[in-house]
Design a protein around this motif. Sequence first.
Motif, short mmCIF file in Angstrom:
data_model
loop_
_atom_site.label_atom_id
_atom_site.label_comp_id
_atom_site.label_asym_id
_atom_site.label_seq_id
_atom_site.Cartn_x
_atom_site.Cartn_y
_atom_site.Cartn_z
N ASP A 81 -15.38 30.21 16.72
CA ASP A 81 -14.38 30.95 17.48
C ASP A 81 -12.98 30.86 16.88
OD1 ASP A 81 -13.99 28.28 18.07
OD2 ASP A 81 -13.18 28.71 20.06
N GLY A 82 -12.81 30.14 15.77
CA GLY A 82 -11.49 30.04 15.19
C GLY A 82 -11.40 29.02 14.08
N SER A 83 -10.19 28.89 13.54
CA SER A 83 -9.94 27.98 12.43
C SER A 83 -8.61 27.29 12.65
CB SER A 83 -9.91 28.74 11.10
OG SER A 83 -11.09 29.50 10.92
N ASN A 84 -8.45 26.14 11.99
CA ASN A 84 -7.16 25.48 12.03
C ASN A 84 -6.93 24.73 10.73
OD1 ASN A 84 -9.08 23.31 13.10
ND2 ASN A 84 -7.20 22.15 12.85
N VAL A 85 -5.64 24.47 10.44
CA VAL A 85 -5.27 23.72 9.25
C VAL A 85 -4.23 22.68 9.65
CG1 VAL A 85 -3.53 25.48 8.64
CG2 VAL A 85 -4.30 23.85 6.91
N ASN A 86 -4.40 21.46 9.14
CA ASN A 86 -3.47 20.35 9.39
C ASN A 86 -2.85 19.94 8.05
OD1 ASN A 86 -4.39 20.32 12.06
ND2 ASN A 86 -5.98 18.82 11.60
N VAL A 87 -1.53 19.91 7.97
CA VAL A 87 -0.84 19.53 6.75
C VAL A 87 -0.49 18.06 6.83
CG1 VAL A 87 1.09 20.00 5.20
CG2 VAL A 87 0.10 21.86 6.56
N LEU A 88 -1.08 17.26 5.94
CA LEU A 88 -0.89 15.81 5.96
C LEU A 88 0.23 15.37 5.02
CD1 LEU A 88 -4.68 14.93 5.83
CD2 LEU A 88 -3.25 15.22 7.85
N LYS A 89 0.40 16.09 3.91
CA LYS A 89 1.47 15.79 2.95
C LYS A 89 1.94 17.11 2.37
CE LYS A 89 -0.75 11.46 1.46
NZ LYS A 89 -1.37 10.74 0.30
N GLY A 90 3.22 17.17 2.00
CA GLY A 90 3.73 18.36 1.34
C GLY A 90 3.86 19.54 2.26
#
Length: 546
Positions: free
Chosen positions: A161-170
């Motif tokens: 049903d969807g997507s997500n992105v998590n930025v850990l560095k930069g």
Amino acid sequence: MVFRSFFRSILLSLLALLLAGAYPTAADSSHARIIRLSLVQGDVRFTRDTHGDSLTDQKAVWETAVLNLPIRQGYVVATDNGRAEVEFENGAMAFLNENTVLEFYDLSLDNGARTTRLVLRQGTASFYVNPASDDYFSVTGGDFTVEASGRTSFRMDNFDDGSNVNVLKGYVNVRQKDNTTPLEKGQSLTMRAGDASSVNIGRLPESDDFDHWVAGREDSVVTATTAAMQYTSSPYYSSGFGDLYTYGSWYPVAGYGNCWRPYGVGLGWSPFDYGNWYFDPFIGWSFIGYQPWGWLPYHFGGWIFEPGFGWVWAPTGFGVWNRRVPWRPVTAVWVHSGGTLGLVPAHPLDVRGRKPLNLGQGVMPVSGGGASVSVAGNSSTNWKVLKQPSREALVSSVAASSPPARLSRTVLAGNTASRVVTLKKDSSIAYDPHEHRFVNNNALPPETRTENRPADGHAENAGVSTATATRVPGAATVPERAGISTAMVPRPPRNMTPPSPPRASGFGGDRGGSSASSSRWSASGRSSAPSAPASHPAPAPSGHPH
């Protein structure tokens, strides 16, 4: 002794200069790159050259993935109850969680710049990116693409049903059609499938077990690589140096600098005694070392036999003229005499097409599987150099496998994080294709339940998942281990074709345009199968480690 060492150094420099002209240079376009499957834990498999979604391609042939498998453009790596790690030439890494499918859509070299376009078909993967100037790196999952132009670490989840992105560095840019959203460290973006207006930006969720595993792997590889690079005369990197530091020792050898030898081997040890063969139609026969260190010594550099000491590996070429070192299917020379096939460890001063200098140390007979540990023959035997064994000469060590399960999952977005829920066949949770969301099917009137409605997406067959949902504090309450069969949870239509890299110096224009490399690309933007011959694979690009 001093004169001999000086003479060897001069010969090595001249040889490197000759080889620089024998292999493709940085000015050449669209050479296929070869990268490495650097870690396999549990159930991991792969396929190659699929058409569209590998999970629905009925013609896809799946095989069991093994450590140090060479990966080229068009490969797909999938995990079930397992995890995997892929190491790129310049130290970038991709980490696959359980029940994840990652496609290596584009691995090309354009005018010295590496273009990397990946597709996360399903599941969870984290990426450490370390691009050099003019490199392009992107991951497409669901309805958007994440682009990284600087050193960064990010995690992507792509579910029904969807997507997500998590930025850990930069920092990264998230492209969705004509819109671009910048994200920086500590931010998370979630988007429902097929709904561009649902983009939600919040803070990162708490780290889970996969995040901790990735962080540990990153730290260990960076530490080991930094320690190993002190033994070479070049700052340029190739994947696998960290393993040499962990599993062996370096020794100075007159005329060749620091050379390497694995721990725990005796005087009688010879290369290629623990591994097997793998055939790829575009690479030919390549050697797969079964040891954790079995990548770099079998595809780069050469072997030297030191009397009273034994075989050592020389990282030849990594510090000469600051050029990229070409990847080789095997650091050995194929020879044959009559009906006997054998190989000789390649010497740093070998000249292509001529008898190998290490022939005096004997020949390792090869039949069926790997090379014999015994050494037979000598330089007086009528051995002839062979460019490549025939397809039928050897037996591949890679076994057939079944397709990975199509896992049904949903990402529930809250104000600050997201929560992943795995669905099985006994659950009342179902995907409503009209509402584009997951609902409690038992709470609906019979005439409106999902199973009585026509699906506006395609259903795929799969087994029952035993994965456990990942908890995120503050998210909505959904039963643990809830599930539904994929036939009851059709995926909404989603276009997961990666966008073309932006027009910039080093890329030679948009894919499919009038650049010199356009002949290798189809109208859809997907590259055609790599056509580099097995004897001239693309050179491994240079970059700084981590």
